[in-house]
Design an enzyme around this catalytic site. Structure first.
Site, short mmCIF file in Angstrom:
data_model
loop_
_atom_site.label_atom_id
_atom_site.label_comp_id
_atom_site.label_asym_id
_atom_site.label_seq_id
_atom_site.Cartn_x
_atom_site.Cartn_y
_atom_site.Cartn_z
N SER A 52 -3.87 -1.50 0.26
CA SER A 52 -3.15 -2.23 0.94
C SER A 52 -3.43 -3.50 1.02
O SER A 52 -5.15 -3.26 1.43
CB SER A 52 -2.77 -1.52 2.68
OG SER A 52 -1.64 -2.47 2.61
N GLY B 100 0.65 -1.44 -0.41
CA GLY B 100 0.02 0.08 -0.26
C GLY B 100 1.01 1.38 -0.27
O GLY B 100 0.63 2.25 -0.56
N SER B 101 2.06 0.96 0.60
CA SER B 101 3.10 1.76 0.51
C SER B 101 3.40 2.88 -0.68
O SER B 101 3.73 3.67 -0.93
CB SER B 101 3.97 2.15 1.97
OG SER B 101 3.49 1.82 3.08
N ASP C 170 -7.34 1.51 4.42
CA ASP C 170 -8.70 0.48 5.42
C ASP C 170 -10.18 0.53 5.11
O ASP C 170 -10.93 -0.18 5.59
CB ASP C 170 -8.06 1.88 6.24
CG ASP C 170 -7.54 1.94 7.44
OD1 ASP C 170 -6.16 1.24 6.73
OD2 ASP C 170 -7.24 2.66 7.79
N HIS D 50 -5.14 -5.82 6.81
CA HIS D 50 -6.58 -4.98 6.22
C HIS D 50 -7.57 -6.21 5.55
O HIS D 50 -7.29 -7.11 5.60
CB HIS D 50 -5.48 -4.20 4.52
CG HIS D 50 -4.62 -2.88 5.41
ND1 HIS D 50 -3.66 -2.91 5.02
CD2 HIS D 50 -5.65 -2.04 5.54
CE1 HIS D 50 -3.31 -1.82 5.41
NE2 HIS D 50 -4.50 -0.97 6.30
#
Length: 539
Positions: A517, A389-390, A496, A522
């Site tokens: 993510s 996700g980053s 999220d 998650h």
């Protein structure tokens, strides 16, 4: 080494030429106008002194002139600009080539003909019916009047795999992939020409010291609608989404040559082989598409002893899951409740082992299937699977700074984001040299307070990045309204909130892009993984 200059090296044909010239050990310099690429020099064909200075400084033996105004309808509405770039710009290149003794390779088109009696050979008198066609024919005449060592290559319907390009193949791919039917002329006939073949043939003709006019096109002469359906099949899309229509119904500003196309007999004699067939060209295009998408592996079917062993392994995996991982009966006040964690069953374990048996360790058939399903789930133009996700957030923010994006961000521009957020939301802003402007959060949802956003906008504000915190959707009515009125890019961090909706619409599908993510905490578990939801055609 021979020194070659490619004017227009950032375009589809220019990039193809650079690849082939590099493979043939030429020393290469290249230019761009609007679409920059590393190592290229900006050059405006309309800046005549700059053209002269650039070529005089480099003194190349070869000049490939691919740059031109080519949007036919735009040319029709802007004849003065078209003639200045396509004719007078060419004239300045020709004059400098004459002074330097350089060979000029110029790219022309079948639009110099009226399209009443095609296909055309190299000897037929031109009869253009559009401003664009006129400009290319007049440029040909300038070259023939001044130079002796020149090569005019006429081509048509040039296509190739390039996500940054607007060539016809990419238009078909992008429209059909997003589920939008595409109207295509059924009465425009031409030779689809793969850009790789055009570039390879160009360099071969130069190496053979060919001069004059040569048609360099694909072998097959077909209607544009038929070509579109062939492209749809190559990309695994629905050819029924191609809607054949008469050209007249499209109400295009410029007249098109309908029965066009070019003959290839002279090309065949010069190269000693027939022009590339459409079938062969589409095979190459498919390989490029699959390579770019990293879809380079088709799952092999198991049979015999290997199938028996695989089934035995899968059965044992299922037994192991039931013994070790299967969810235990919930006992009130005794069973711990995790706030987050991995969610999987025996089928996911079997799929994981299945991939391991094939030893396919990078993006393969499961990843390809996942991208397709997520694209359909969100109704997005595209979905890109990445490693976290980053990384998804970094890619989304970084793409706002792409130089071929109209109105792209520059270092020092501001992005509004909430003060209560994760490092992975904030870090890409700072990493790209942008300035985060922090807006307070709401108590309860812990999302950005939408009514404070407008007060934070300054002349340097270019985008909004909003996370949907802990699955709570932000007020997208207010946020989208602010973004629209102030012409701001909008990125949703939905890491999220996969599956959360606002007024019945999935979060992640409101902005230009969304991010996800697939970390164990998650909604979908990949161990590591993330995704970019691409909603805007600009990206």
């Amino acid at each position: 080494k021979l020194k070659a200059v490619v004017i227009g090296a950032s375009g589809l044909i220019g990039q193809g030429l650079v690849r082939v010239l590099e493979n043939n050990q030429y020393e290469i310099a290249g230019t761009y106008m609007a679409r920059s690429l590393p190592g290229l020099t900006r050059l405006d064909l309309g800046d005549f002194s700059a053209v002269q200075e650039y070529l005089h400084h480099l003194k190349p033996q070869l000049i490939f002139l691919t740059a031109a105004l080519t949007n036919v309808d735009y040319c029709e509405e802007h004849p003065d600009e078209t003639f200045r770039i396509n004719i007078e710009g060419t004239r300045r290149v020709v004059e400098e080539a004459s002074r330097l003794g350089s060979k000029l390779v110029f790219y022309s088109t079948d639009y110099i003909f009226d399209g009443k009696n095609g296909p055309y050979d190299e000897e037929i008198q031109a009869s253009p019916v559009s401003i664009y066609g006129r400009s290319k024919f007049e440029a040909e005449r300038v070259i023939q009047e001044v130079l002796e060592d020149y090569l005019i290559l006429r081509t048509t319907v040039v296509y190739g795999w390039d996500r940054r390009s607007k060539n016809f193949a990419m238009q078909v791919y992008q429209k059909l992939q997003s589920g939008v039917p595409l109207q295509v002329p059924e009465d425009q006939v031409g030779n689809p020409t793969l850009v790789d073949y055009l570039a390879e043939a160009s360099v071969r003709l130069v190496q053979q010291h060919t001069c004059g006019i040569v048609n360099v096109v694909g072998k097959d002469l077909i209607p544009r609608s038929e070509f579109s359906r062939a492209l749809a099949r190559v990309f695994g899309l629905d050819p029924q989404m191609i809607v054949p229509v008469p050209t007249a119904s499209l109400k295009q500003r410029a007249q098109r040559p309908l029965q066009g196309g070019l003959k290839t007999e002279k090309l065949g004699r010069l190269l000693g082989t027939e022009a590339m067939s459409l079938d062969e060209a589409l095979k190459r295009l498919r390989r490029q598409w699959r390579g770019d998408a990293q879809i380079t592996y088709a799952k092999a079917e198991r049979s015999g002893e290997s199938a028996r062993i695989a089934k035995e392994i899968f059965d044992r995996v299922k037994e192991y899951y039931n013994l070790v991982h299967k969810e235990k009966k919930f006992v009130p006040f005794k069973t711990p409740i995790s706030y987050a964690g991995r969610v999987f069953n025996e089928q996911e374990m079997i799929s994981l082992v299945d991939s391991a048996l094939d030893f396919w360790l990078t993006l393969g058939p499961y990843g390809d299937l996942f991208e397709r399903k997520m694209r359909g789930f969100f109704g997005a133009r595209d979905f890109l699977l990445v490693n976290s996700g980053s990384s998804a957030s970094l890619l989304a923010v970084s793409s706002l700074m792409a130089h071929d994006l109209e109105g792209h961000l520059e270092k020092g521009d501001e992005i509004i984001t909430p003060a209560v957020t994760f490092p992975s939301t904030l870090a890409p802003i700072v990493q790209n040299g942008l300035i985060p402007v922090l807006v307070d959060a709401e108590v309860g949802t812990y999302n950005i307070n939408p009514y404070l956003i407008e007060k934070a906008i300054s002349p340097r504000t270019r985008a909004i990045v909003v996370p949907h915190t802990l699955g709570n959707p932000c007020d997208m009515d207010v946020i989208c309204d602010v973004a629209r009125r102030h012409h701001l890019f909008l990125i949703e961090d939905a890491c999220d909130a996969l599956g959360s909706t606002f007024r019945g619409k999935l979060v992640g599908s409101f902005g230009d892009m969304g991010t996800l993510s697939f970390f164990p905490a998650h909604h979908i578990t990949m161990g590591e993984g993330g995704g970019v939801i691409i909603n805007s055609a600009r990206f």
